[in-house]
Design an enzyme around this catalytic site. Structure first.
Site, PDB file in Angstrom:
ATOM      1  N   ARG A  36       0.820  -1.211   0.000  1.00  0.00           N
ATOM      2  CA  ARG A  36       0.000   0.000   0.000  1.00  0.00           C
ATOM      3  C   ARG A  36       0.857   1.266   0.000  1.00  0.00           C
ATOM      4  NH1 ARG A  36      -5.112  -1.432   0.527  1.00  0.00           N
ATOM      5  NH2 ARG A  36      -5.654  -3.402   1.514  1.00  0.00           N
ATOM      6  N   ASP A 223      -9.456  -9.343 -13.626  1.00  0.00           N
ATOM      7  CA  ASP A 223      -8.224  -9.529 -12.864  1.00  0.00           C
ATOM      8  C   ASP A 223      -8.438 -10.243 -11.535  1.00  0.00           C
ATOM      9  OD1 ASP A 223      -5.678  -9.447 -11.818  1.00  0.00           O
ATOM     10  OD2 ASP A 223      -5.637  -7.286 -11.490  1.00  0.00           O
ATOM     11  N   HIS A 225      -7.020 -13.715  -9.932  1.00  0.00           N
ATOM     12  CA  HIS A 225      -6.110 -14.829 -10.136  1.00  0.00           C
ATOM     13  C   HIS A 225      -6.679 -16.128  -9.554  1.00  0.00           C
ATOM     14  CE1 HIS A 225      -2.393 -11.947 -10.353  1.00  0.00           C
ATOM     15  NE2 HIS A 225      -3.391 -11.550 -11.109  1.00  0.00           N
TER      16      HIS A 225
END
Length: 275
Positions: A36, A223, A225
């Site tokens: 982050r 997106d 996974h």
């Protein structure tokens, strides 16, 4: 075959190398700092020296440092772009302690400014942070195209590369989940996709692979996974990848939803697919 997984960098480079060995890997990927953003831990010169010695002795391949996900070089907010550039530059300076490795980043999201503006901002940022004499190769990651992401097409990546000054230090990391989600059919037409990549970007700029299955079908732009062989790409896709002459010698990094034992199983599986 140079294959590894994304590992925690909390205990330093030598610990990552030893962890990689324990799961059958001979390279690894890691975040340069908290994903982050924020301050990075001070580097330990003794740890780095030990790592570099072991890397050579153990025959480890090129390692991949991953920029924090939160960096957005093409944000509409100047202060966000400034933070991203400062963090990026700091990472590149720190990576000179482990020379000739790779630094991967998500190009960014234009958040309503349009693709042309986003591409221009990314290229300008790269020109600001890259410096003469640097040994690291910066990799643009292929993206899935969710929201206003830049990098969902090979053409967008080529536009960024064309506008950067230090082209010898720029490459691409191809993420299998992302390119499928972006609409490239690597399951049924891998050779054609690589041919398109070569025509638009140049296959010599392809420097690393993220091996991830996808929870979504081709063109989903989401997106998410999945573990190898458990998603829409399937085992055959990865068998073709690890045996493709244009790909098989590139460093490959798993970012699948796994703990270490899961990575070990996937690394063994991928090795077993080599012919």
């Amino acid at each position: 075959m140079f294959i590894g997984a994304h590992l925690s960098s909390s205990k330093g480079y030598t610990a990552m190398l030893e962890t990689a060995k324990s799961i059958g890997a001979n390279t690894f990927q890691f975040f340069t700092r908290n994903p982050r953003g924020g301050a990075a831990k001070p580097l330990d010169s003794k740890d780095i020296d030990t790592f570099l010695t072991l890397k050579e002795e153990e025959g480890f391949g090129t390692i991949l440092a991953h920029a924090p996900y939160t960096l957005n070089l093409c944000s509409a907010k100047p202060e966000v772009r400034e933070f991203a550039e400062n963090t990026f530059k700091d990472d590149l300076l720190r990576l000179e302690q482990t020379p000739y490795q790779l630094y991967n980043f998500h190009p960014g999201s234009h958040v309503g400014q349009g693709e042309e503006t986003g591409i221009e901002l990314i290229a300008n940022a790269l020109n600001n942070v890259m410096f003469e004499g640097m040994t690291t190769t910066v990799l643009l990651e292929t993206m899935a195209g969710k929201g206003s992401e830049i990098g969902k097409t090979f053409e967008e990546l080529r536009e960024i590369i064309d506008r950067t000054d230090m082209k010898d230090n720029i490459g691409v990391c191809l993420d299998t989940c992302h390119v499928s989600d972006a609409g490239y059919d690597i399951t049924n037409h891998l050779d054609e996709v690589l041919g398109e990549f070569d025509r638009i970007i140049g296959i010599d700029r392809l420097r690393a692979l993220h091996l991830n299955d996808s929870k979504n079908p081709i063109g989903a732009h989401k997106d998410r996974h999945e573990k190898i062989g458990e998603g829409f790409l399937g085992i055959k896709t990865f068998e073709n990848i690890v045996n493709n002459p244009l790909l098989c010698e590139l460093p490959m990094f798993l970012e699948t939803p796994n703990e270490l034992d899961g990575y070990a199983k996937e690394i063994a599986l991928l090795k077993s697919l080599r012919r």
